[in-house]
Write an enzyme that holds these catalytic residues in place. Structure first.
Site, PDB file in Angstrom:
ATOM      1  N   PHE B 122      77.012  33.549 -92.716  1.00  6.31           N
ATOM      2  CA  PHE B 122      77.623  34.133 -93.914  1.00  6.31           C
ATOM      3  C   PHE B 122      76.935  35.449 -94.210  1.00  6.31           C
ATOM      4  O   PHE B 122      75.727  35.478 -94.438  1.00  6.31           O
ATOM      5  CB  PHE B 122      77.443  33.136 -95.065  1.00  6.31           C
ATOM      6  CG  PHE B 122      78.039  33.529 -96.389  1.00  6.31           C
ATOM      7  CD1 PHE B 122      79.409  33.415 -96.617  1.00  6.31           C
ATOM      8  CD2 PHE B 122      77.226  33.947 -97.433  1.00  6.31           C
ATOM      9  CE1 PHE B 122      79.961  33.723 -97.860  1.00  6.31           C
ATOM     10  CE2 PHE B 122      77.760  34.253 -98.684  1.00  6.31           C
ATOM     11  CZ  PHE B 122      79.125  34.142 -98.893  1.00  6.31           C
ATOM     12  N   ALA B 123      77.682  36.544 -94.157  1.00  2.13           N
ATOM     13  CA  ALA B 123      77.078  37.858 -94.293  1.00  2.13           C
ATOM     14  C   ALA B 123      77.562  38.552 -95.561  1.00  2.13           C
ATOM     15  O   ALA B 123      78.614  39.212 -95.572  1.00  2.13           O
ATOM     16  CB  ALA B 123      77.384  38.707 -93.058  1.00  2.13           C
ATOM     17  N   LEU B 124      76.783  38.376 -96.638  1.00  2.10           N
ATOM     18  CA  LEU B 124      77.112  38.983 -97.919  1.00  2.10           C
ATOM     19  C   LEU B 124      75.992  39.936 -98.355  1.00  2.10           C
ATOM     20  O   LEU B 124      76.225  41.114 -98.618  1.00  2.10           O
ATOM     21  CB  LEU B 124      77.334  37.879 -98.979  1.00  2.10           C
ATOM     22  CG  LEU B 124      77.521  38.339-100.421  1.00  2.10           C
ATOM     23  CD1 LEU B 124      78.833  39.099-100.583  1.00  2.10           C
ATOM     24  CD2 LEU B 124      77.527  37.129-101.381  1.00  2.10           C
ATOM     25  N   THR B 157      71.161  34.089 -92.589  1.00  2.00           N
ATOM     26  CA  THR B 157      70.726  32.842 -91.955  1.00  2.00           C
ATOM     27  C   THR B 157      71.533  32.570 -90.690  1.00  2.00           C
ATOM     28  O   THR B 157      72.757  32.716 -90.698  1.00  2.00           O
ATOM     29  CB  THR B 157      70.886  31.659 -92.938  1.00  2.00           C
ATOM     30  OG1 THR B 157      70.126  31.949 -94.106  1.00  2.00           O
ATOM     31  CG2 THR B 157      70.394  30.360 -92.320  1.00  2.00           C
ATOM     32  N   GLY B 341      42.732  18.089-102.052  1.00  2.00           N
ATOM     33  CA  GLY B 341      42.350  18.943-100.926  1.00  2.00           C
ATOM     34  C   GLY B 341      43.245  18.710 -99.724  1.00  2.00           C
ATOM     35  O   GLY B 341      43.617  19.637 -99.006  1.00  2.00           O
ATOM     36  N   GLU B 364      71.229  31.937-102.318  1.00  2.00           N
ATOM     37  CA  GLU B 364      72.534  31.492-102.819  1.00  2.00           C
ATOM     38  C   GLU B 364      72.582  31.503-104.349  1.00  2.00           C
ATOM     39  O   GLU B 364      73.104  30.598-104.975  1.00  2.00           O
ATOM     40  CB  GLU B 364      72.898  30.123-102.224  1.00  2.00           C
ATOM     41  CG  GLU B 364      73.015  30.206-100.696  1.00  2.00           C
ATOM     42  CD  GLU B 364      73.665  28.998-100.051  1.00  2.00           C
ATOM     43  OE1 GLU B 364      74.457  28.322-100.719  1.00  2.00           O
ATOM     44  OE2 GLU B 364      73.380  28.745 -98.866  1.00  2.00           O
TER      45      GLU B 364
END
Lengths: 249, 384
Positions: B122-124, B157, B341, B364
């Site tokens: 998804f390229a926004l 992604t 720890g 998102e």
């Protein structure tokens, strides 16, 4: 070759088993149940035989309550073709199961029956052997390898101190051991499709098998808790302690 | 169509088992090597995980949103990097086609995405357009039967593995804001597209994000998602709204895991002569973790069920994303505190989760963007 695979619904192998307060058995209420791991191996082996073109049809059968149908569905999702559910709420012992399976084998005429070597709930390790005797078929128990060889079956057995390979005439009964294969996960699409595969509903009466128990459970107890150990400084001290404990003379 | 309970249980228990037996043992290795092993990706394909949200007629499972969330509760119980392998095919990469794609686009892409043979991305986001996505500058200019794409997409992604991008680009440079933006199904293997080096990140090693640079990349006009220009921003917002529930479910899954790890550790770890779980101040942390996890789980399921029933859940999805992502941040922080720890050193994996979950409050739609959406919608509702 038609393959028959009996499957049993047992307490999931990841569950920490708890003994009932009255020592009559183990707690089953709200406990996760799944297919006996050795039966899963049997189903996987049948599927591999089918994928290799050796087996033509895989029929899975279970003897147990309504919920045992889920176990059949799991086997169908893995790749078995159809199921037979012999429904009973009674406690069934290995001999009764073997008798029912004998009757099912009579109707289905499989060439091969692959049984888990034992179920992880009662660890009886009897059903496969009893079934073989009742049918008068050869048996290959504790199999770690199964190969069709013409009209015979080569079975490699895990025995004390090594492996033994035997040649069986078919039809035969094989019981699967841990190293026979690594069962696959049923794929999600196949889980959904399994719902459409047929399951025959039967009862023990259909096979005229008497389920009356021949064994009586006296009591069930948890294994004794392990005592904490001690550390010793020298070998001599170790020997002294072992003598003290009566482990060595 | 919703699954019957028995089939659903079987589906979920299969995923739980896969997570426990196959994924959890590999968490440290995946983080160390920054790579999910190829055989695991193949097993995920064989299981059918890539296709859970894709309709049955295209070879997917066609799960309802509620079912998808239940699956993600399970898949969330391990490193989020594993979820990321299927994340874009299940969510933001594929849903644009499912929602607004033409028939020929669905036929071409959805079957391949369902099997995992193709990877969708998804390229926004751009260097200058993050939360203000409507200001994006990448252009797609019509040239005869083609569009020519120019611009840079950032933090994308699965870009390195992508077969195609659901790409948002400005088709009308004279129209500012969302109205000038169109969505495209852009194949990844065309001239003019350069994929940048994967970024070094704070967490989720094994999941990769990178720049995608378009330089006079030419795609056929048929790559326009749907039939008309100018609808791309609306598609992107619809996809992200659905994605908010997906991410929320992952957050609840991770919180569930951290709760289990912390509970076990508290029962075993002894201080002052007894398990630290006997200490009320430790119990207080566990109580907060449990309560918040439970709340998030209930919110996610409620919103998902309502969405399945056809309700508009824009506000509720933002509520879920806002609460669940902040919740898992607090839960991870308390997990580190309970482990002490041991929580700070890498061997226990708790600090890894602490780093992994930080991104949930950012991508998102940041928590602040969610607050703005929720606040604006509430005011609108009562002003009417």
């Amino acid at each position: 070759m038609k393959v028959l695979v009996p499957v049993k619904r047992v307490i999931d192998y990841n569950v920490k088993v708890r003994v009932k307060a009255d020592q009559s058995g183990v707690e089953l209420a709200n406990v996760k149940m799944s297919m006996n791991p050795f039966d899963e191996i049997s189903v996987e082996e049948a599927i591999r035989l089918k994928e290799a073109g050796t087996a033509t049809e895989i029929v899975v059968v279970t003897v147990g309550p309504q919920q045992a149908q889920e176990t059949l569905r799991t086997a169908l999702a893995m790749g078995a073709d159809r199921g037979i559910h012999v429904k009973t709420d009674a406690e069934v012992e290995p001999l009764a199961v073997a008798k029912i399976l004998k009757a099912v084998a009579g109707e289905e005429s499989p060439e091969l029956i692959i049984v888990g070597k034992q179920a992880i709930d009662d660890d009886s390790n009897q059903t496969g052997q009893m079934l073989s005797a009742l049918l008068g078929w050869p048996q290959g128990t504790f199999a770690s390898k199964v190969e069709k060889d013409g009209d015979k079956l080569n079975v490699t057995r895990e025995i004390d101190g090594g492996l033994q390979t035997i040649k069986l005439n078919l039809p035969a009964v094989v019981t699967s051991d841990l190293r026979l294969n690594e069962p696959r996960y049923a794929s999600l699409p196949n889980i959904m499709k399994a719902k459409k595969k047929p399951i025959d509903a039967k009862t023990p009466e259909d096979y005229s098998v008497d389920l009356t128990p021949r064994l009586q459970v006296q009591k069930v107890t948890e294994p004794a808790e392990r005592q904490a150990g001690i550390k010793v400084e020298t070998a001599a001290e170790l020997v002294a302690k072992l003598k003290e404990a009566g482990v060595i003379g | 169509m919703a699954l019957d309970l028995e089939t659903r249980d079987q589906l979920l228990s299969t995923i739980r088992r896969f997570v426990e037996e196959r994924l959890i043992p590999l968490e440290a290795q995946v983080s160390e090597n920054d790579e999910v092993p190829a055989e695991i990706v193949q097993e995920m394909r064989e299981l059918g995980l890539f296709g859970i949200s894709i309709p049955v007629e295209y070879g997917g499972l066609g799960l309802t949103m509620e079912e998808e969330c239940l699956v993600l509760f399970e898949l969330g119980r391990t490193s989020p990097a594993f979820r990321s392998v299927i994340g874009t095919n299940v969510g933001i990469g594929s849903q644009g086609i499912v929602m607004d794609g033409r028939q020929d686009q669905k036929d071409e892409w959805l079957p391949k995405l369902a099997t995992g043979e193709a990877i969708a991305s998804f390229a926004l986001t751009e260097p200058e357009a993050g939360s203000d996505a409507a200001s994006l500058r990448t252009t797609a200019i019509r040239d005869g039967d083609d569009y020519i794409i120019n611009g840079t997409k950032r933090f994308i992604t699965n870009a390195t593995k992508a077969s195609m991008f659901t790409l948002m680009a400005r088709t009308d440079p004279d129209t500012p804001g969302g109205k000038g933006v169109s969505a495209f199904i852009c194949p990844a293997d065309i001239p003019g597209i350069t994929i940048g080096k994967p970024e070094k990140k704070m967490g989720q090693q094994g999941a990769h994000i990178s720049d995608v640079i378009f330089e006079d990349a030419r795609i056929p006009a048929s790559c326009l998602l749907g039939d008309v220009e100018g609808k791309g921003f609306i598609t992107a917002m619809k996809v992200l709204e659905r994605g908010r529930l997906h991410i929320s479910a992952v957050c609840a899954g991770v919180a569930d895991r951290l709760l289990e790890e912390s509970g076990r550790y508290a029962a075993e770890r002894k201080q002052f002569g007894a398990p630290i779980g006997n200490l009320q101040l430790v119990q207080a942390m566990l109580a907060d973790m449990k309560t918040e996890h439970y709340a998030a789980r209930c919110m996610v399921l409620d919103a998902a069920r309502r969405r399945d029933a056809g309700e508009d859940v824009a506000t509720e999805s933002s509520c879920c994303k806002y609460f669940a992502s902040e919740m898992v941040g607090r839960v991870a922080d308390k997990a580190v505190q309970i482990f002490g720890g041991a929580g700070y050193v890498a061997d226990y994996g708790i600090e890894r989760f602490y780093r992994d979950v930080r991104i949930f409050r950012i991508y998102e739609g940041t928590s602040q963007v969610q607050q703005v959406i929720i606040g604006r919608n509430v005011v609108k509702e009562y002003a009417e």
